[in-house]
Design a protein around this motif. Structure first.
Motif, PDB file in Angstrom:
ATOM      1  N   GLU A 154      18.793  16.057 -41.163  1.00 11.83           N
ATOM      2  CA  GLU A 154      19.509  14.778 -41.258  1.00 11.83           C
ATOM      3  C   GLU A 154      19.325  14.237 -42.664  1.00 11.83           C
ATOM      4  O   GLU A 154      18.364  14.577 -43.349  1.00 11.83           O
ATOM      5  N   THR A 156      24.091  10.950 -43.237  1.00  9.27           N
ATOM      6  CA  THR A 156      24.528  11.412 -41.910  1.00  9.27           C
ATOM      7  C   THR A 156      23.873  10.571 -40.811  1.00  9.27           C
ATOM      8  O   THR A 156      24.484  10.311 -39.773  1.00  9.27           O
ATOM      9  N   ALA A 168      25.801   8.482 -37.879  1.00 12.84           N
ATOM     10  CA  ALA A 168      25.449   8.574 -36.454  1.00 12.84           C
ATOM     11  C   ALA A 168      25.164   7.185 -35.892  1.00 12.84           C
ATOM     12  O   ALA A 168      25.587   6.845 -34.780  1.00 12.84           O
ATOM     13  N   HIS A 226      15.763   8.700 -32.011  1.00 11.60           N
ATOM     14  CA  HIS A 226      16.704   9.685 -32.565  1.00 11.60           C
ATOM     15  C   HIS A 226      15.904  10.672 -33.410  1.00 11.60           C
ATOM     16  O   HIS A 226      15.349  10.297 -34.447  1.00 11.60           O
ATOM     17  N   ILE A 235      18.443  13.917 -30.455  1.00 14.57           N
ATOM     18  CA  ILE A 235      19.187  12.840 -31.108  1.00 14.57           C
ATOM     19  C   ILE A 235      19.615  11.838 -30.038  1.00 14.57           C
ATOM     20  O   ILE A 235      19.740  12.191 -28.875  1.00 14.57           O
ATOM     21  N   GLU A 283      24.158   8.106 -31.000  1.00 12.58           N
ATOM     22  CA  GLU A 283      25.568   8.059 -30.571  1.00 12.58           C
ATOM     23  C   GLU A 283      25.731   7.850 -29.068  1.00 12.58           C
ATOM     24  O   GLU A 283      26.703   7.255 -28.621  1.00 12.58           O
ATOM     25  N   ILE A 297      29.587  13.531 -31.998  1.00 12.16           N
ATOM     26  CA  ILE A 297      28.309  13.459 -32.710  1.00 12.16           C
ATOM     27  C   ILE A 297      28.542  13.514 -34.218  1.00 12.16           C
ATOM     28  O   ILE A 297      29.148  14.457 -34.730  1.00 12.16           O
ATOM     29  N   LYS A 298      28.063  12.502 -34.919  1.00  8.39           N
ATOM     30  CA  LYS A 298      28.188  12.451 -36.382  1.00  8.39           C
ATOM     31  C   LYS A 298      26.899  12.914 -37.069  1.00  8.39           C
ATOM     32  O   LYS A 298      26.869  13.136 -38.266  1.00  8.39           O
ATOM     33  N   SER A 299      25.838  13.028 -36.281  1.00  9.13           N
ATOM     34  CA  SER A 299      24.564  13.493 -36.825  1.00  9.13           C
ATOM     35  C   SER A 299      24.698  14.934 -37.305  1.00  9.13           C
ATOM     36  O   SER A 299      25.545  15.687 -36.829  1.00  9.13           O
ATOM     37  N   LYS A 314      22.636  18.598 -33.447  1.00  9.66           N
ATOM     38  CA  LYS A 314      23.363  18.413 -32.172  1.00  9.66           C
ATOM     39  C   LYS A 314      22.433  18.500 -30.957  1.00  9.66           C
ATOM     40  O   LYS A 314      22.887  18.727 -29.844  1.00  9.66           O
TER      41      LYS A 314
END
Length: 421
Positions: A73, A77, A81, A306, A326, A329, A391-393, A396
């Protein structure tokens, strides 16, 4: 730039418009008008059925892995998220490389995140390198902008160090954050000790490892007359101790994770490594006690915990998998799917907005004309299947992919920026 939000129900106990449905006009990041029907032309108009709005949400325990572990991360990013999950403010743990244990590391995070839509608040380490041995320069870090102090995922084992930390932060009214976990008990534990761990043949971590540190730290907080926050509380007995401490007038607060409210140790029977977390998932009875504690206000706020991990760290045998999932989100949808557990959306929003800011002395935004817009826009009733594409992280690692959730985040407006899903 002008943004017009049409017919949004305002859910914010600190707002005079709480519970009312209004139009909100935002001009260059400032709320310039709140009314029943604003007809002014805007550059962007947000209008959806069932839309709700509150002051921006805050998470108090996330790992953005920057600096040092950017393959998991980055601040950028992580902020994406957070915004996708409805958060305008996030406190990040110090377990990076180097560890955030001096003012230069605090300043690095604050400076690097200035241009992002999310306010990132560093947590300063209590001890040098978060090793639990020598106190770090907490006063310097506080002066540079550290929001709280704790060794992150390394719970403070030494009573002497913990007491010194609690006494030290009193000089600037700071708060110490602790994941309660006695490392000398169930050292090699992979999951909660109980029937399921025996059945699966996995070494267990008993709840007493958590409860001992909760009891100890409450006594230390009483002795020091200082502020203490427990996060990741997972045991029924821990909740009982914390409730008693609060009833006794101590400056003790606590937070729970969404996954401890959603899953139990029985869910690990498929050996899903995304469910390998610290503290481990507990029994159904513990989960019920946590749900009750959220409903009755013993739990002050929700912490996402997270914790991104790369593909290799999770796609392996349960024994060798790294801990954590995570959670930014999916947090609101997970909690929204459990609203009938004794709490309301209004109470949930309170735990995501007012309570965490009060605990750590962070200014509470307002929904009124002339105030800077720090807003989360969401639909509390929308049901959906959580998908990987949401998911924007960078990582996953979540067991919530494919789960039906309730409560969808539309986006955030903060620092003059708009991030919409």
């Amino acid at each position: 730039m002008k943004v017009l939000i049409k017919q949004a129900k305002i859910i914010s106990s600190s707002s005079p418009f709480n519970g009312q449905t209004k139009d909100i006009l935002i001009t260059n990041g400032i709320i310039t008008a709140i009314g029943d029907a604003i007809s002014e032309k805007a550059d962007q108009q947000i209008e959806q059925p069932g839309i709700c709005i509150s002051i921006g949400w805050m998470d108090i325990f996330s790992n953005f892995a920057d600096p040092g572990f950017e393959y998991k991360e980055t601040l950028e990013t992580g902020a994406k998220a957070a915004a996708a999950g409805g958060f305008t403010d996030v406190m990040v743990i110090p377990n990076t490389n180097p560890v955030v244990h001096s003012k230069s590391q605090v300043e690095y995070i604050i400076q690097k995140s200035k241009s992002l839509a999310v306010n990132i608040h560093p947590i300063g380490a209590v001890t040098k390198n978060a090793e639990g041995k020598d106190l770090a320069e907490m006063y310097d870090m506080h002066q540079s902008g550290a929001a709280g102090f704790g060794d992150g995922v390394n719970s403070i084992q030494s009573s002497g160090i913990m007491l010194k930390a609690l006494q030290y932060v009193k000089s600037f009214d700071g708060t110490v954050i602790q994941i309660p976990d006695d490392k000398s008990i169930g050292t090699n534990g992979l999951m909660n000790e109980g029937i399921i761990s025996t059945r699966l043949g996995l070494p267990g971590k008993p709840t007493i490892a958590e409860e001992l540190l909760v009891a100890r730290d409450i006594k230390l907080a009483r002795y020091a007359d200082s502020k203490l926050h427990f996060t990741g509380v997972s045991s029924a007995k821990s909740v009982e101790y914390i409730k008693r401490a609060k009833d006794g007038g101590l400056h003790v607060s606590c937070s729970v994770t969404p996954y401890h409210l959603f899953f139990t140790d029985t869910d690990i029977q498929q050996y899903d490594t995304n469910l390998k977390v610290t503290p481990p998932l507990r029994t159904a009875a513990d989960r019920q006690a946590l749900l009750k504690a959220v409903a009755d206000g013993t739990v002050d706020c929700i912490a996402s915990h997270h914790f991104p991990q790369n593909w290799d760290s999770k796609t392996c045998e349960f024994e060798y998998a790294k801990e954590g999932m995570i959670g930014l989100e999916s947090l609101f949808g997970v909690l929204g799917s459990m609203v009938n557990s004794g709490w309301s959306i209004a109470a949930l929003v309170e735990m995501l907005t007012i309570n965490p800011r009060k605990i750590f002395g962070i200014e509470i935004p307002e929904i009124k004309e002339g105030a800077a817009a720090c807003l989360t826009i969401f639909n509390a009733d929308e049901e959906y299947i959580f998908e990987e594409k949401m998911i924007k992280s960078k990582s996953k690692n979540t067991p919530f992919i494919g789960k039906k959730l309730k409560g969808k985040v539309i986006g955030i407006i903060n620092k003059g920026k708009i991030e919409l899903n």
